[in-house]
Enzyme design. Sequence first.
Site, PDB file in Angstrom:
ATOM      1  N   ASP A 157       0.865  -1.173   0.000  1.00  0.00           N
ATOM      2  CA  ASP A 157       0.000   0.000   0.000  1.00  0.00           C
ATOM      3  C   ASP A 157       0.903   1.226   0.000  1.00  0.00           C
ATOM      4  O   ASP A 157       1.551   1.530   1.004  1.00  0.00           O
ATOM      5  CB  ASP A 157      -0.893  -0.016   1.238  1.00  0.00           C
ATOM      6  CG  ASP A 157      -1.759   1.224   1.376  1.00  0.00           C
ATOM      7  OD1 ASP A 157      -1.709   2.093   0.480  1.00  0.00           O
ATOM      8  OD2 ASP A 157      -2.477   1.338   2.387  1.00  0.00           O
ATOM      9  N   LYS A 181       0.495  15.557 -10.387  1.00  0.00           N
ATOM     10  CA  LYS A 181       1.490  15.234 -11.411  1.00  0.00           C
ATOM     11  C   LYS A 181       2.493  16.376 -11.596  1.00  0.00           C
ATOM     12  O   LYS A 181       3.675  16.134 -11.869  1.00  0.00           O
ATOM     13  CB  LYS A 181       0.791  14.904 -12.730  1.00  0.00           C
ATOM     14  CG  LYS A 181       0.052  13.573 -12.716  1.00  0.00           C
ATOM     15  CD  LYS A 181       0.977  12.405 -12.402  1.00  0.00           C
ATOM     16  CE  LYS A 181       0.293  11.055 -12.625  1.00  0.00           C
ATOM     17  NZ  LYS A 181       1.190   9.906 -12.328  1.00  0.00           N
ATOM     18  N   TYR A 201      -5.560  15.779  -9.781  1.00  0.00           N
ATOM     19  CA  TYR A 201      -4.602  14.924 -10.483  1.00  0.00           C
ATOM     20  C   TYR A 201      -3.499  15.753 -11.134  1.00  0.00           C
ATOM     21  O   TYR A 201      -2.320  15.403 -11.055  1.00  0.00           O
ATOM     22  CB  TYR A 201      -5.348  14.101 -11.535  1.00  0.00           C
ATOM     23  CG  TYR A 201      -4.511  13.091 -12.274  1.00  0.00           C
ATOM     24  CD1 TYR A 201      -4.076  11.932 -11.643  1.00  0.00           C
ATOM     25  CD2 TYR A 201      -4.166  13.284 -13.613  1.00  0.00           C
ATOM     26  CE1 TYR A 201      -3.314  10.992 -12.334  1.00  0.00           C
ATOM     27  CE2 TYR A 201      -3.415  12.345 -14.304  1.00  0.00           C
ATOM     28  CZ  TYR A 201      -2.986  11.211 -13.654  1.00  0.00           C
ATOM     29  OH  TYR A 201      -2.231  10.279 -14.326  1.00  0.00           O
TER      30      TYR A 201
END
Length: 262
Positions: A77, A174, A170
């Site tokens: 994980d 990134k 997101y």
Amino acid sequence: MDLSIAPKEIDGHGLLTGKVVLVTAAAGTGIGSAAARRALAEGADVVVSDFHERRLGETKDDLAALGLGRVEAVVCDVTSTPAVDALITDTVATMGRLDVLVNNAGLGGQTPVVDMTDDEWDRVLNVTLTSVMRATRAALRYFRGVDHGGVIVNNASVLGWRAQHSQSHYAAAKAGVMALTRCSAIEAAEYGVRVNAVSPSIARHKFLEKTSSTELLDQLASDEAFGRAAEPWEVAATMAFLASDYSSYLTGEVVSVSSQRA
């Protein structure tokens, strides 16, 4: 030549012969499993890791069936620091060394900022950005104590450069991966370690089909110069180049894997 038809995956050329490559988020049919397959094709032994135990086992079996290098699997994980630290330790204990870390873990979604919850934001950044820091930190602690150097390859995205509706979490993550790549590369140089990233525009695979609408994926693919999305192996081939000695002078760089301006 019809550039809208994806080419057949190229054969390996021994770019990673004798190396041990660890790939996170490698279960399934996406870029991670393609990176592991490409590493095997280039002569490496591979450790694949993922949170999904069943899919990880299936991926390990599929990779082993290729009859190439050694393949091992470790469930991890990436949102857990102890689990990520153990992943590096277990890889070295099992394989005898680590040469290349591919940080592929990431989590997306489609939510406008006005509707986004704190939990949703935190989850995407934890999986997509903080996990890369955790694995990079653990790998650098290992590389600092050995004399053979190493390579880290991160999976970023063109969304770290450009805007797309409902992708703020997101895209922010990134962009953070890109910044982490640049800064950690400067620090890692003293250990003989290179850190680079790929920045794909769109690579289409079954998992992506489950998390994004077909209409959106079709639109993004049609906007590419070749009129198609990348195949995962095409991104993985660039990762293999960055992991190999062919890119010995590249560090802190983000390579766009795209058929359009990023």
